[in-house]
Enzyme design. Structure first.
Site, PDB file in Angstrom:
ATOM      1  N   GLY A 160       0.980  -1.156   0.113  1.00 53.29           N
ATOM      2  CA  GLY A 160       0.206  -0.047   0.057  1.00 53.29           C
ATOM      3  C   GLY A 160       0.824   1.283  -0.040  1.00 53.29           C
ATOM      4  O   GLY A 160       2.031   1.109  -0.583  1.00 53.29           O
ATOM      5  N   CYS A 161       0.440   2.245   0.677  1.00 55.89           N
ATOM      6  CA  CYS A 161       1.294   3.434   0.722  1.00 55.89           C
ATOM      7  C   CYS A 161       2.656   3.267   1.330  1.00 55.89           C
ATOM      8  O   CYS A 161       2.684   2.687   2.506  1.00 55.89           O
ATOM      9  CB  CYS A 161       0.394   4.500   1.609  1.00 55.89           C
ATOM     10  SG  CYS A 161       1.187   6.023   2.096  1.00 55.89           S
ATOM     11  N   PHE A 162       3.671   3.824   0.557  1.00 57.86           N
ATOM     12  CA  PHE A 162       4.993   3.495   1.183  1.00 57.86           C
ATOM     13  C   PHE A 162       5.142   4.430   2.552  1.00 57.86           C
ATOM     14  O   PHE A 162       6.245   4.116   2.958  1.00 57.86           O
ATOM     15  CB  PHE A 162       5.899   3.730   0.313  1.00 57.86           C
ATOM     16  CG  PHE A 162       5.987   5.139  -0.705  1.00 57.86           C
ATOM     17  CD1 PHE A 162       5.677   6.334  -0.226  1.00 57.86           C
ATOM     18  CD2 PHE A 162       6.507   4.815  -1.926  1.00 57.86           C
ATOM     19  CE1 PHE A 162       5.505   7.164  -1.037  1.00 57.86           C
ATOM     20  CE2 PHE A 162       6.650   6.122  -2.936  1.00 57.86           C
ATOM     21  CZ  PHE A 162       6.113   7.285  -2.277  1.00 57.86           C
ATOM     22  N   TRP A 163       4.580   5.430   2.500  1.00 58.38           N
ATOM     23  CA  TRP A 163       4.638   6.267   3.963  1.00 58.38           C
ATOM     24  C   TRP A 163       4.554   5.273   4.947  1.00 58.38           C
ATOM     25  O   TRP A 163       5.307   5.338   5.949  1.00 58.38           O
ATOM     26  CB  TRP A 163       3.658   7.250   3.973  1.00 58.38           C
ATOM     27  CG  TRP A 163       3.970   8.451   2.968  1.00 58.38           C
ATOM     28  CD1 TRP A 163       4.907   8.667   2.137  1.00 58.38           C
ATOM     29  CD2 TRP A 163       2.935   9.539   2.742  1.00 58.38           C
ATOM     30  NE1 TRP A 163       4.790   9.736   1.246  1.00 58.38           N
ATOM     31  CE2 TRP A 163       3.381  10.131   1.777  1.00 58.38           C
ATOM     32  CE3 TRP A 163       1.455   9.729   3.110  1.00 58.38           C
ATOM     33  CZ2 TRP A 163       2.943  11.176   1.112  1.00 58.38           C
ATOM     34  CZ3 TRP A 163       1.024  10.849   2.618  1.00 58.38           C
ATOM     35  CH2 TRP A 163       1.510  11.541   1.628  1.00 58.38           C
ATOM     36  N   CYS A 164       3.399   4.506   4.949  1.00 58.11           N
ATOM     37  CA  CYS A 164       3.081   3.599   6.246  1.00 58.11           C
ATOM     38  C   CYS A 164       4.035   2.478   6.267  1.00 58.11           C
ATOM     39  O   CYS A 164       4.637   2.167   7.526  1.00 58.11           O
ATOM     40  CB  CYS A 164       1.757   2.689   5.944  1.00 58.11           C
ATOM     41  SG  CYS A 164       0.293   3.862   5.952  1.00 58.11           S
TER      42      CYS A 164
END
Length: 187
Positions: free
Chosen positions: A18-22
């Protein structure tokens, strides 16, 4: 992001959850992780590996992280266990409200040994019923990894009060800390 100094041979793991920030925020807290870089992998053209193009969903790239780790401190299997526990591997081409192939769940293996371990764990998780729905995580060989733009690096650390960080990443990190206390690095 240099996180720790390890001993021995360093290895890489590349994961899309999913989101690479997470994903970056989670793995930045794992003991034995030396570096986490957000980026793009699995797409068609190198020159289309940028945030704007990838978010359009047409390039075929996934938002991913490249993790450099010390196998003397952390096993690849432990990395995979954290990966499966910190995103939903049953959602096809999405994670929560983030929708599109760029948010797919994928393991980009860097060696035959990594592929074998990932296949074994995928089979184990699928046969034990850990998840209510079938796992849709792709298992593919690593291809060219394109490091994301600088403003994506350490995004959570630099923007903890931003809405997505506060309401999505922070609760995910709290759950991670509870479940994987033995894998947390010293602050």
């Amino acid at each position: 992001m240099a996180l720790a100094s390890g001993s021995g041979e360093k290895q890489l793991a590349i994961l899309a959850g999913g989101c690479f920030w997470c994903t970056e925020a989670v793995f930045a807290r794992v003991r034995g992780v030396l570096r986490v870089e957000p980026g793009y992998i699995g797409g068609k053209l190198s020159d289309s590996a940028n945030y704007e193009a990838v978010c359009g969903g047409e390039t075929g790239h996934a938002e991913a992280v490249r993790i450099q780790f010390d196998p003397a401190q952390l096993s690849y299997l432990d990395i995979l266990r954290v990966f499966f526990a910190t995103h939903d591997p049953t959602q096809l081409n999405r994670q929560g409200n983030d929708v599109g192939t760029q948010y797919r769940s994928a393991i980009f293996w860097c060696s035959e040994a990594q592929r074998d371990q990932a296949e074994h764990l995928l089979h184990e998780l699928g046969s034990t019923g850990v998840f209510d729905d079938p796992i849709v995580t792709q298992l593919v060989p690593a291809s060219e990894f394109h490091v994301a733009e600088a403003y994506h690096h350490d995004y959570f650390e630099r923007n903890p009060g931003q809405g997505y960080c506060a309401y999505v990443i922070a609760p995910k990190l709290a759950r991670f800390r509870q479940r994987f206390a033995s894998l947390l690095r010293s602050e």
